[in-house]
Scaffold this motif. Sequence first.
Motif: not given
Length: 325
Positions: A41-44, A179-184, A189-191, A193-202
């Motif tokens: 999830v942290g690699t999103f 637990a893995c299903v809950l984390v994923a 959901v965070g992705l 809803m915008g809580l986890i932002k996708e990567y944007e290059p500079p």
Amino acid sequence: MRWGDTWRPKRSGLSWVNAELNAAAAVCAAQLAVVCAIWWVGTFDDDTHGAGSGGGLAAVGLLCMLVFGPLLLAVLGLVHAAAHTMPAATLARLATRRVRGSEEAWHLVFVAALGVLWAAVAVVLGGLSPPGTTALLIAASGVLPALGVAYVRRRELATGRVPRSRRIWVRSALASFGACVLVAGAGAVGLSMGLIKEYEPPKLSAGQLAGVWRGDGGAVLRLRAGGRAELTKLPAQPEFGDVTTKDFTRCHGTGSWFLDTEGRYDPYSDAYDEGDPAARDGVVVQVADCGHDTYWTIGGSERSPELFVLFGDADSGDLRILKRD
């Protein structure tokens, strides 16, 4: 009566009980699975550097993970239990014979002590850093397995028998899967809803790109402000006739460069369509008589920018990264 004293007469020796070893291994395997899910999830919001866009090898990799992943986790859990949790349990048993205190508490103390020891080994042999964080993580990895051993012992005191190893592993697998299903699910959901932002290059200007960039194998790219490029062992796209025989060539000498902000040369855009929203800014390096024009895609962050090229297949290509000197 203290818990640490109640079971001691039944465990007079120092040998490991099979159910306790399996409990430590199963709990460790479960927590490793959850840690992997959290890492995923942290690699999103990480830069994939253009890798993994192909579906064939990605599907095969996912299938292999589903088939061999549980077995690998079980093996790692057993190794962890044999090297960390159970030796700490033996030391705790020896400690309670000489000093007062609960064996459960001593077990946690020796889990932390062995964690520091294994962290020192990891830092020396593997170059992991910082040492304090490594020691903390390794020590913490033994806490839940130690509690699993404590549960088995308490269960034996309450029922007069230890849990079966198969039941221990099944419960561990079910708990880790849930637990893995809950984390994923939380990550998805965070992705959305915008809580986890996708990567944007500079977004870098030509002036910001000017400077010295270095990579593996002694690769050096000097981008001059006037559009001049100086190369030393710099990977480059091979000539069209060499594409089937090698993934890249290495160039020396001088050439030219320019900043592409329209996606015309981006190899990761859809069929090189101009205006493709997936296209990324990059630096086109041109050198006469040394391979084809090479598109160095801009990645990293505003603070730590990168230039990278993925030579060959998107799933298993050779990734080359340059970082500012």
